[in-house]
Design a protein around this motif. Sequence first.
Motif, PDB file in Angstrom:
ATOM      1  N   PRO A  19       0.791  -1.238   0.000  1.00 41.52           N
ATOM      2  CA  PRO A  19       0.000   0.000   0.000  1.00 41.52           C
ATOM      3  C   PRO A  19       0.822   1.286   0.000  1.00 41.52           C
ATOM      4  O   PRO A  19       0.250   2.369   0.095  1.00 41.52           O
ATOM      5  CB  PRO A  19      -0.795  -0.113   1.307  1.00 41.52           C
ATOM      6  CG  PRO A  19       0.113  -0.851   2.222  1.00 41.52           C
ATOM      7  CD  PRO A  19       0.848  -1.836   1.358  1.00 41.52           C
ATOM      8  N   ARG A  20       2.149   1.188  -0.073  1.00 37.90           N
ATOM      9  CA  ARG A  20       2.963   2.404  -0.146  1.00 37.90           C
ATOM     10  C   ARG A  20       2.866   2.996  -1.541  1.00 37.90           C
ATOM     11  O   ARG A  20       3.029   2.307  -2.535  1.00 37.90           O
ATOM     12  CB  ARG A  20       4.415   2.092   0.215  1.00 37.90           C
ATOM     13  CG  ARG A  20       5.305   3.328   0.349  1.00 37.90           C
ATOM     14  CD  ARG A  20       6.657   2.961   0.934  1.00 37.90           C
ATOM     15  NE  ARG A  20       7.571   4.101   1.005  1.00 37.90           N
ATOM     16  CZ  ARG A  20       7.597   5.000   1.984  1.00 37.90           C
ATOM     17  NH1 ARG A  20       6.715   4.907   2.967  1.00 37.90           N
ATOM     18  NH2 ARG A  20       8.466   5.991   1.991  1.00 37.90           N
ATOM     19  N   TRP A  21       2.587   4.277  -1.597  1.00 39.24           N
ATOM     20  CA  TRP A  21       2.490   5.064  -2.819  1.00 39.24           C
ATOM     21  C   TRP A  21       1.301   4.681  -3.703  1.00 39.24           C
ATOM     22  O   TRP A  21       1.446   4.330  -4.865  1.00 39.24           O
ATOM     23  CB  TRP A  21       3.799   5.029  -3.598  1.00 39.24           C
ATOM     24  CG  TRP A  21       4.968   5.507  -2.806  1.00 39.24           C
ATOM     25  CD1 TRP A  21       6.132   4.833  -2.586  1.00 39.24           C
ATOM     26  CD2 TRP A  21       5.084   6.741  -2.077  1.00 39.24           C
ATOM     27  NE1 TRP A  21       6.968   5.555  -1.762  1.00 39.24           N
ATOM     28  CE2 TRP A  21       6.349   6.747  -1.432  1.00 39.24           C
ATOM     29  CE3 TRP A  21       4.248   7.851  -1.885  1.00 39.24           C
ATOM     30  CZ2 TRP A  21       6.791   7.800  -0.634  1.00 39.24           C
ATOM     31  CZ3 TRP A  21       4.698   8.893  -1.073  1.00 39.24           C
ATOM     32  CH2 TRP A  21       5.941   8.865  -0.476  1.00 39.24           C
ATOM     33  N   ARG A  22       0.129   4.718  -3.079  1.00 43.23           N
ATOM     34  CA  ARG A  22      -1.103   4.729  -3.865  1.00 43.23           C
ATOM     35  C   ARG A  22      -1.212   6.094  -4.544  1.00 43.23           C
ATOM     36  O   ARG A  22      -0.751   7.089  -4.010  1.00 43.23           O
ATOM     37  CB  ARG A  22      -2.319   4.529  -2.959  1.00 43.23           C
ATOM     38  CG  ARG A  22      -2.403   3.170  -2.294  1.00 43.23           C
ATOM     39  CD  ARG A  22      -3.566   3.127  -1.312  1.00 43.23           C
ATOM     40  NE  ARG A  22      -3.684   1.816  -0.671  1.00 43.23           N
ATOM     41  CZ  ARG A  22      -4.498   1.561   0.349  1.00 43.23           C
ATOM     42  NH1 ARG A  22      -5.267   2.528   0.838  1.00 43.23           N
ATOM     43  NH2 ARG A  22      -4.548   0.351   0.867  1.00 43.23           N
ATOM     44  N   GLY A  23      -1.857   6.127  -5.721  1.00 40.85           N
ATOM     45  CA  GLY A  23      -2.125   7.431  -6.319  1.00 40.85           C
ATOM     46  C   GLY A  23      -1.335   7.732  -7.572  1.00 40.85           C
ATOM     47  O   GLY A  23      -0.806   6.847  -8.232  1.00 40.85           O
ATOM     48  N   ALA A  24      -1.222   9.032  -7.872  1.00 43.49           N
ATOM     49  CA  ALA A  24      -0.877   9.504  -9.213  1.00 43.49           C
ATOM     50  C   ALA A  24       0.602   9.450  -9.572  1.00 43.49           C
ATOM     51  O   ALA A  24       0.948   9.270 -10.732  1.00 43.49           O
ATOM     52  CB  ALA A  24      -1.375  10.950  -9.382  1.00 43.49           C
ATOM     53  N   ALA A  25       1.509   9.648  -8.606  1.00 41.35           N
ATOM     54  CA  ALA A  25       2.928   9.791  -8.954  1.00 41.35           C
ATOM     55  C   ALA A  25       3.808   8.882  -8.098  1.00 41.35           C
ATOM     56  O   ALA A  25       4.708   9.353  -7.386  1.00 41.35           O
ATOM     57  CB  ALA A  25       3.349  11.252  -8.793  1.00 41.35           C
ATOM     58  N   PRO A  26       3.591   7.572  -8.164  1.00 39.69           N
ATOM     59  CA  PRO A  26       4.318   6.666  -7.265  1.00 39.69           C
ATOM     60  C   PRO A  26       5.819   6.607  -7.504  1.00 39.69           C
ATOM     61  O   PRO A  26       6.595   6.460  -6.561  1.00 39.69           O
ATOM     62  CB  PRO A  26       3.665   5.305  -7.536  1.00 39.69           C
ATOM     63  CG  PRO A  26       3.070   5.415  -8.903  1.00 39.69           C
ATOM     64  CD  PRO A  26       2.650   6.843  -9.040  1.00 39.69           C
ATOM     65  N   ILE A  27       6.246   6.719  -8.756  1.00 42.21           N
ATOM     66  CA  ILE A  27       7.679   6.627  -9.055  1.00 42.21           C
ATOM     67  C   ILE A  27       8.417   7.842  -8.490  1.00 42.21           C
ATOM     68  O   ILE A  27       9.423   7.720  -7.786  1.00 42.21           O
ATOM     69  CB  ILE A  27       7.910   6.492 -10.573  1.00 42.21           C
ATOM     70  CG1 ILE A  27       7.374   5.145 -11.074  1.00 42.21           C
ATOM     71  CG2 ILE A  27       9.394   6.635 -10.917  1.00 42.21           C
ATOM     72  CD1 ILE A  27       7.388   4.987 -12.577  1.00 42.21           C
ATOM     73  N   GLN A  28       7.908   9.036  -8.802  1.00 46.95           N
ATOM     74  CA  GLN A  28       8.564  10.258  -8.332  1.00 46.95           C
ATOM     75  C   GLN A  28       8.593  10.335  -6.807  1.00 46.95           C
ATOM     76  O   GLN A  28       9.608  10.696  -6.211  1.00 46.95           O
ATOM     77  CB  GLN A  28       7.847  11.501  -8.884  1.00 46.95           C
ATOM     78  CG  GLN A  28       8.012  11.690 -10.381  1.00 46.95           C
ATOM     79  CD  GLN A  28       6.853  11.106 -11.162  1.00 46.95           C
ATOM     80  OE1 GLN A  28       6.224  10.125 -10.742  1.00 46.95           O
ATOM     81  NE2 GLN A  28       6.560  11.702 -12.307  1.00 46.95           N
TER      82      GLN A  28
END
Length: 309
Positions: A111-120
């Motif tokens: 669940p780490r980095w749900r949403g629009a810009a996970p790589i950045q």
Amino acid sequence: MNIIFMGTPDFAVPSLRLIKKNYNIVAVYSQPARPSGRGMKTKLSPVEKTAKEFNLRTITPSTLKQEDVFLQFKNLKPDLVVVVAYGLLLPEKYLLTPKFGCINGHASLLPRWRGAAPIQRAIEAGDNKTGSCIMLMEKGMDTGPILSSKSININPSDTSKTIHDKLSNLTAEMLVKTIKEYIDGKVVPIKQKEDGVKYADKIVKDEAIINWSLPSINIFNKVRAFDPFPSTYTFLSGVKIKIVETKLCKENHQFEPGTIIECNNKIIVACGNKSTLEIKYLQKSGKNIMSVKDFLNGTKISIGEKFGK
């Protein structure tokens, strides 16, 4: 088995190509063509362009909320929908239509980095690992149970571009394998953990200006995270300068953050917490990216000058 593929940017193209080789795609959904570039010419999304190369049916609604758009989707009779960086939230009735539901290829270790810009956001936060998850979609934002996941290292030399390319190909390979295992009943969906949830907010351009009061490690990570877009920048004597590549230094200092403390063949800048950062590559407005050595050959600067707003 009839598959609908939904995606928009470059990241989704390897997934579309590989799924097309292995499965029957009845339609490709992508966000509509939009004006882009200096000439503001209307440009197809990378996914729509690729779909047309394959002579696949392309559908590009600006919204999924209209009833006629949903009926068109329903009439395609999809057995499975595959979503990779589509950019539009699927209403619940879309999720319930396909026999096997909708699955999503997501560029983080949920669940780490749900949403629009996970790589950045992963690089900006200093994470040393990231990865791809294939999940069953449900009403919440990236909250569905996980079908498969795989991690990769984030190295100090990695930028958003290099991680984007690695995860783009990894997601494609995982999707093809996971689709088969899921349809054959060989995968048991695993509910996401409740702890460790982190949201990757959309990148806002104003974030790209460098705050030299931050410790050098934070600036170093942000420069990598925002390469190639939107690119970090600062000002020197009122001139905007993009900072393209930096290197962490061991030296401490007693100067105000943003102060240039060395500019002989290299530029070293004072940062917060008495830390220092070397600038390796930069770019003046209207010029090409250049090394600091080339920059100093054409631009006179002195120790004590300051980068900043």
